[in-house]
Every structure is written in structure tokens, then in C-alpha cells.
Motif scaffolding. Sequence first.
Motif, mmCIF file in Angstrom:
data_model
loop_
_atom_site.group_PDB
_atom_site.id
_atom_site.type_symbol
_atom_site.label_atom_id
_atom_site.label_comp_id
_atom_site.label_asym_id
_atom_site.label_seq_id
_atom_site.Cartn_x
_atom_site.Cartn_y
_atom_site.Cartn_z
ATOM 1 N N ARG A 170 7.189 2.178 -9.192
ATOM 2 C CA ARG A 170 7.485 1.011 -8.345
ATOM 3 C C ARG A 170 6.527 0.934 -7.157
ATOM 4 O O ARG A 170 6.172 1.938 -6.556
ATOM 5 C CB ARG A 170 8.927 1.102 -7.850
ATOM 6 C CG ARG A 170 9.331 -0.057 -6.947
ATOM 7 C CD ARG A 170 10.784 0.004 -6.582
ATOM 8 N NE ARG A 170 11.615 -0.134 -7.759
ATOM 9 C CZ ARG A 170 12.814 0.431 -7.907
ATOM 10 N NH1 ARG A 170 13.299 1.178 -6.949
ATOM 11 N NH2 ARG A 170 13.507 0.250 -8.989
ATOM 12 N N CYS A 171 6.123 -0.286 -6.827
ATOM 13 C CA CYS A 171 5.240 -0.520 -5.685
ATOM 14 C C CYS A 171 5.999 -0.237 -4.382
ATOM 15 O O CYS A 171 7.069 -0.793 -4.160
ATOM 16 C CB CYS A 171 4.727 -1.960 -5.690
ATOM 17 S SG CYS A 171 3.834 -2.394 -4.186
ATOM 18 N N PRO A 172 5.437 0.637 -3.516
ATOM 19 C CA PRO A 172 6.137 0.977 -2.267
ATOM 20 C C PRO A 172 6.104 -0.159 -1.247
ATOM 21 O O PRO A 172 6.816 -0.122 -0.256
ATOM 22 C CB PRO A 172 5.355 2.186 -1.749
ATOM 23 C CG PRO A 172 4.007 2.075 -2.353
ATOM 24 C CD PRO A 172 4.180 1.361 -3.674
ATOM 25 N N TYR A 173 5.253 -1.159 -1.497
ATOM 26 C CA TYR A 173 5.120 -2.254 -0.531
ATOM 27 C C TYR A 173 6.060 -3.411 -0.846
ATOM 28 O O TYR A 173 6.744 -3.907 0.030
ATOM 29 C CB TYR A 173 3.676 -2.762 -0.504
ATOM 30 C CG TYR A 173 2.676 -1.664 -0.243
ATOM 31 C CD1 TYR A 173 2.597 -1.070 1.026
ATOM 32 C CD2 TYR A 173 1.847 -1.199 -1.247
ATOM 33 C CE1 TYR A 173 1.701 -0.043 1.270
ATOM 34 C CE2 TYR A 173 0.937 -0.174 -1.007
ATOM 35 C CZ TYR A 173 0.873 0.396 0.242
ATOM 36 O OH TYR A 173 -0.009 1.415 0.476
ATOM 37 N N CYS A 174 6.094 -3.830 -2.128
ATOM 38 C CA CYS A 174 6.886 -5.020 -2.453
ATOM 39 C C CYS A 174 8.023 -4.727 -3.427
ATOM 40 O O CYS A 174 8.849 -5.589 -3.705
ATOM 41 C CB CYS A 174 5.986 -6.134 -3.003
ATOM 42 S SG CYS A 174 5.397 -5.817 -4.686
ATOM 43 N N GLY A 175 8.072 -3.497 -3.993
ATOM 44 C CA GLY A 175 9.182 -3.153 -4.882
ATOM 45 C C GLY A 175 8.989 -3.571 -6.329
ATOM 46 O O GLY A 175 9.850 -3.320 -7.170
ATOM 47 N N ASN A 176 7.854 -4.183 -6.637
ATOM 48 C CA ASN A 176 7.543 -4.574 -8.013
ATOM 49 C C ASN A 176 7.496 -3.332 -8.916
ATOM 50 O O ASN A 176 6.886 -2.330 -8.573
ATOM 51 C CB ASN A 176 6.193 -5.307 -8.013
ATOM 52 C CG ASN A 176 5.695 -5.613 -9.414
ATOM 53 O OD1 ASN A 176 6.504 -5.841 -10.323
ATOM 54 N ND2 ASN A 176 4.390 -5.640 -9.573
ATOM 55 N N ASP A 177 8.169 -3.397 -10.072
ATOM 56 C CA ASP A 177 8.266 -2.226 -10.951
ATOM 57 C C ASP A 177 7.016 -1.947 -11.773
ATOM 58 O O ASP A 177 6.837 -0.857 -12.297
ATOM 59 C CB ASP A 177 9.439 -2.404 -11.932
ATOM 60 C CG ASP A 177 10.754 -2.055 -11.272
ATOM 61 O OD1 ASP A 177 10.737 -1.264 -10.309
ATOM 62 O OD2 ASP A 177 11.792 -2.580 -11.703
ATOM 63 N N ILE B 46 -2.570 0.253 -8.449
ATOM 64 C CA ILE B 46 -2.631 -1.042 -7.768
ATOM 65 C C ILE B 46 -1.474 -1.909 -8.249
ATOM 66 O O ILE B 46 -1.088 -1.847 -9.417
ATOM 67 C CB ILE B 46 -4.003 -1.726 -7.986
ATOM 68 C CG1 ILE B 46 -4.089 -3.017 -7.177
ATOM 69 C CG2 ILE B 46 -4.265 -1.986 -9.467
ATOM 70 C CD1 ILE B 46 -5.516 -3.515 -6.978
ATOM 71 N N CYS B 47 -0.914 -2.657 -7.330
ATOM 72 C CA CYS B 47 0.192 -3.548 -7.672
ATOM 73 C C CYS B 47 -0.357 -4.949 -7.923
ATOM 74 O O CYS B 47 -0.969 -5.541 -7.040
ATOM 75 C CB CYS B 47 1.201 -3.575 -6.526
ATOM 76 S SG CYS B 47 2.480 -4.823 -6.732
ATOM 77 N N PRO B 48 -0.190 -5.467 -9.151
ATOM 78 C CA PRO B 48 -0.738 -6.795 -9.457
ATOM 79 C C PRO B 48 -0.005 -7.900 -8.700
ATOM 80 O O PRO B 48 -0.530 -8.996 -8.539
ATOM 81 C CB PRO B 48 -0.522 -6.944 -10.967
ATOM 82 C CG PRO B 48 0.505 -5.938 -11.335
ATOM 83 C CD PRO B 48 0.535 -4.885 -10.281
ATOM 84 N N SER B 49 1.181 -7.602 -8.225
ATOM 85 C CA SER B 49 1.978 -8.612 -7.552
ATOM 86 C C SER B 49 1.529 -8.845 -6.106
ATOM 87 O O SER B 49 1.329 -9.982 -5.686
ATOM 88 C CB SER B 49 3.451 -8.209 -7.624
ATOM 89 O OG SER B 49 4.211 -8.995 -6.767
ATOM 90 N N CYS B 50 1.353 -7.744 -5.336
ATOM 91 C CA CYS B 50 0.988 -7.919 -3.919
ATOM 92 C C CYS B 50 -0.404 -7.379 -3.599
ATOM 93 O O CYS B 50 -0.885 -7.527 -2.485
ATOM 94 C CB CYS B 50 2.023 -7.257 -3.008
ATOM 95 S SG CYS B 50 1.927 -5.453 -2.987
ATOM 96 N N GLY B 51 -1.052 -6.736 -4.592
ATOM 97 C CA GLY B 51 -2.388 -6.199 -4.351
ATOM 98 C C GLY B 51 -2.374 -4.864 -3.615
ATOM 99 O O GLY B 51 -3.426 -4.326 -3.282
HETATM 100 ZN ZN LIG Z 1 3.436 -4.699 -4.624
#
Ligand SMILES: [Zn+2]
Length: 159
Positions: free
Chosen positions: A2-9, A30-35
Amino acid sequence: MRCPYCGNDDTQVKDSRPTEDSSAIRRRRICPSCGGRFTTFERVQLRELTVIKKSGRKEPFERDKLARSVSTALRKRAIGPERIERLISGIVRQLESSGETEVASGEIGRLVMEALKSLDDVAYVRFASVYRNFREARDFHELLGELKGDEEKSDEDVG
Ligand SMILES: [Zn+2]
């Protein structure tokens, strides 16, 4: 992971390689949702440890918790993440190899102090002041005295 910034799994691994001492695999994600970018470490866990708090309460040992208190002590010090990672691994290895499944929180604190002492004086004093719960300025001076003694010793070693 899970992304620690936005919570995207759903985050992606960009790069995966062993750490310097090969005790862990370091993954850049890298989180594709928030970068957002972050790093994870995959490592061997030899055994489950239980921490006995001063109050007598027991809780499972958490490496992350140890890592957080070490990172707090090392905040803004010029110590790279790999060295911090190695220091924490060293402490965990000592705990795991002690043969005990339960460890007093004070013992962990002692190991952290020992490790920080040889790494960074400022971090050592920061951690020690929390761990020893200083009430008086005298305690602080005693600690600085200990450091000074060490410096004299290490001068001799070099010379
Ligand atoms: Zn994210």
C-alpha cells in the motif's frame, strides 16, 4: 504494498536489488495513483520475539517501531539509509540470536544506545536522554563525560 501517501493498494516496483551486505532486498516503488515514491526492504525473520515492557505488559516485537525510534534519534544527521538499515539489522540479529523469545524493552534500549554510540554522538545523546528519562542536568553531564572518555580512547587507538 500500500502507498504510504495516498493509501492506494496497487504500487509498482521500479527497481529491486540486494543491500550492500546482502542481508535484504531493497525495492524502490512508485504509486501510479499519486506519483509517490518509497522504498521497502525484504528480509529474513528468524523468529518471533516478544517485548516485555517496564509495566510488565507484553507485545510482539516490531522492527518498524525500532526503526522509527532510531530514525528519530538520527533525524537530520548525515547518516545514509543503508547505514541506518544495517544498524537496525545488527540490533535485530543480536536479539534473534540471543536464544530468548522474550526480551525486556530496556535491553533493546541498551543495544540501540550501544549501536548509536559508535555511529553518531548527537543521535546517541538524543536517544539516551529519552531512554534514560533524564530528570536532572547532572545526568546529562555524566553522559557527555562518558562520550568524552570514549573520544580520548579512540584518539589513542588512531595514534
Ligand atoms: Zn499514492
